[in-house]
Enzyme design. Sequence first.
Site, mmCIF file in Angstrom:
data_model
loop_
_atom_site.group_PDB
_atom_site.id
_atom_site.type_symbol
_atom_site.label_atom_id
_atom_site.label_comp_id
_atom_site.label_asym_id
_atom_site.label_seq_id
_atom_site.Cartn_x
_atom_site.Cartn_y
_atom_site.Cartn_z
ATOM 1 N N ARG A 80 20.118 41.286 13.350
ATOM 2 C CA ARG A 80 21.024 40.755 12.342
ATOM 3 C C ARG A 80 22.101 41.792 12.052
ATOM 4 O O ARG A 80 21.883 42.989 12.171
ATOM 5 C CB ARG A 80 20.265 40.428 11.052
ATOM 6 N N GLY A 81 23.273 41.309 11.645
ATOM 7 C CA GLY A 81 24.339 42.215 11.257
ATOM 8 C C GLY A 81 25.188 42.649 12.436
ATOM 9 O O GLY A 81 24.921 42.334 13.600
ATOM 10 N N ASP A 84 24.404 29.983 11.623
ATOM 11 C CA ASP A 84 25.728 29.867 11.040
ATOM 12 C C ASP A 84 26.363 31.233 10.790
ATOM 13 O O ASP A 84 27.576 31.404 10.920
ATOM 14 C CB ASP A 84 25.696 29.029 9.759
ATOM 15 N N VAL A 126 16.015 27.028 13.627
ATOM 16 C CA VAL A 126 14.859 26.136 13.550
ATOM 17 C C VAL A 126 14.943 25.253 12.309
ATOM 18 O O VAL A 126 14.288 24.213 12.238
ATOM 19 C CB VAL A 126 13.529 26.908 13.534
ATOM 20 N N ASP A 127 15.759 25.665 11.325
ATOM 21 C CA ASP A 127 15.876 24.864 10.100
ATOM 22 C C ASP A 127 16.608 23.546 10.330
ATOM 23 O O ASP A 127 16.570 22.652 9.474
ATOM 24 C CB ASP A 127 16.630 25.650 9.021
ATOM 25 N N GLY A 165 12.728 26.966 6.228
ATOM 26 C CA GLY A 165 13.648 26.033 5.576
ATOM 27 C C GLY A 165 14.292 26.703 4.379
ATOM 28 O O GLY A 165 13.870 26.499 3.248
#
Length: 453
Positions: free
Chosen positions: A152-153, A179, A208-209, A253
């Site tokens: 991440r980042g 996103d 996956v959400d 989620g």
Amino acid sequence: MSVSYDFSIEELGKRSIKSPMTMSKIRGDFIANYVTDDEFVRLSAAVTLGVQAPIKRSQVFECAGPREFIYFMPQHVHAGIVSCGGLCPGINDVIRAIVRCLWYRYGVRRISGIRYGYKGFLPEYQYGTKELTPDIVDDIHKLGGTFLGSARGGGREVAKIVDAMEKLNLNMLFTIGGDGTQRGSLDIAGEIDRRKLKIAMIGIPKTVDNDFSFIQKSFGFDTAVAKAAEVVTAAHMEAHSQINGIGLVKLMGRESGFIAAHTALASHEVNFVLVPEIPFELNGPNGFLHHLEERLRTRKHAVVIVAEGAMQDQLIREVKKDAGGNIKMEDVGTYLKDKIQEYFDAKGIEINLKYIDPSYMIRSAPAAPSDSIYCERLGNAAAHAAMAGKTKVLIGLVNNEFVHLPMKVVVSQRSHVDPEGNLWRDTLDATHQPILMVNNPMGAIFGKEDDIG
């Protein structure tokens, strides 16, 4: 008032190079056809009889697929692939499909994997790149996780990233991520524009959400639901075998309850589904805990699914963000577990509560066959889009057709479970839980109970 979107797709320039793919331009000759820029898909398949307004180009999605003429000379192409963010079933399948399509269908021989997300571009990390060929990627779809590594980042360091892309002489970059990743991709594309470079930015949405807007389904979602259903089966067996057994399962989620709802429909063994979109209260005569007690009184066991983003408006005291720009959430699973135990202890009712959080086991699983097929087709469509010079594009499924979606529009909002839609209605039918577990329904709608007369 209806919201107006512009689904037009940007291109790097005129396509003047004949594609090396030998295909047909006519129907009925049993030869696969090229896709033209005059083939579109509507956002909604629903129609109203007697009403037919003119359709504008900006209102429809451009069909994905190979074009007769392409923008890039295959021999000159250096393609990059990067995977960012959390793990998701199917990432390796997408990487494999992109490499094989570029290699076998277009003759591209320079394909580099960027290691550990956008950080792989940053010189201070010195991760280097990984050469990608069909021989190297042929078996990676059998593995979970990501062959390239992820992080991440880093996506905000756009100047450094584009510097690295220039040094690598990349002509196209495929970004596999959620996103946050795609917002970063859009920022990178903006820097590319400012430098007047010709680099195609193609995104393959990963979550996956299943909360990307406009897209019918995100890859990895089917696998996540299948794995989650296995967990629910175990939770149900534990609950059913105990005195007042309760199986509590926390699923992914953050802002959308799609996995929770679909898992309940798939398993047929869930009694309560708690998601971010539907308000609920724990206490009171119409609160969740009262209804859970009633369920135990009548059936002696219960299975509860809670999405990780549920109750965050009540749990988060100080907003903090992770490296990917996502709000750090409190653990609703352990919070709910403690509250359930406290409630029944106070009443002197014996319960046997089993709590399961399978999130990382699900995220790291290899793709199920349905997802593997989907990823293969997404990767192929992404390769075709890049070779055609499309840019700032996401590949997705709309009304069962693979299409090009503008990044800017897709990342502008997220998709949510509609409390009044058919998915949630069917979830209520499957669980038999109350429609709304709040003590003042009007307060839930308007947000302030004191304002209701």
